[in-house]
Design a protein around this motif. Sequence first.
Motif, short mmCIF file in Angstrom:
data_model
loop_
_atom_site.label_atom_id
_atom_site.label_comp_id
_atom_site.label_asym_id
_atom_site.label_seq_id
_atom_site.Cartn_x
_atom_site.Cartn_y
_atom_site.Cartn_z
N GLN A 1 36.03 32.41 49.69
CA GLN A 1 37.06 31.63 50.48
C GLN A 1 36.59 31.47 51.76
N ASP B 1 46.22 31.25 45.31
CA ASP B 1 45.37 30.67 45.94
C ASP B 1 44.79 29.24 45.29
N HIS C 1 39.05 27.53 48.51
CA HIS C 1 39.07 28.62 47.84
C HIS C 1 38.42 28.34 46.60
N PRO D 1 39.23 34.36 45.00
CA PRO D 1 40.78 34.02 45.05
C PRO D 1 41.59 34.36 44.02
#
Length: 310
Positions: A40, A193, A57, A189
Amino acid sequence: MKRVLLTALLCLLAPVALAATDAAAWLARVGPALRGLDYQGTLVVVANGRVDTLRVHHRVDGGRERERLVALSGPPREVIRDGSRVMCIGTGESPVAYDMGQAGRWSEALAVSEAVGLAGYQARLGGRGRVAGHAVQRVEVLATDPWRYGYRLWLEKRSGLPLRVDLLDGEGRSIEQVAFTDIALDQRPSDADLAPSAPAALERVSPLPAPTGQALGWQVPAPPAGFRLRATRPLPDDGVHLLYSDGLASVSVYVERVGSGLRGDARRQRGAVHARSFWLDGWQVLAIGKVPASTVDRFARTVRAVPADG
């Protein structure tokens, strides 16, 4: 004496050969890193006189890639990828998914890493440095002629993940930049996300057109070295869209009917993208691509009708 001279020559050439091999080895790590790592971070894109910031992400679930890019500047928009399907939100339409299949290229860095061995490009190692707090190795994929751009990549030393990619003009100057300002490697993630902000599921799917090598009435008989016809698409009134590529750079050529009295030409540029068009004898020719101006000019000037008998 001859043996001494030969030994000296081999000693001089060995570092060059080793450097080329090392560059190729570094580039070979890019694909597995892009496809196989969880990460990320914040990505900045500098192009066309603008600066855009994105939150990225990326997660891999049993070989299935999932990714979400969210714009942090400008109008709200995002791109979500799940396997071979990509959904765009905030482009003025309802969410649309594109089935990428084998034809899609999600990352320009991946395409650049596969350019080793292509005509018109040469890879070499650069220096070392740091990007977003990570140690990196610089690798350059340079154009060997004026028909295409070169690239400079900064690869994270442990994984080979590209942390910065610059597009280079013929003088080696950076004309576009994509770089992480912060990145957390191996940070997985969450489902939240990766979830799209749109409440509805995907509503329609647009498959990419299947490539075909048919000329469809028009062709560029002598494109710049390395470029070849990769795909064609018919347009109304005997028009055609021709896609030429060298495996990395590409140029689209559009041939369409216009009023018979129109004559003239035009040039346009937006950042690294150039366009060249002509109007003559009831036809308009437009060549456009992320290539130098001389390249689109060559395509636009040399496109020709294919005789009916061949």
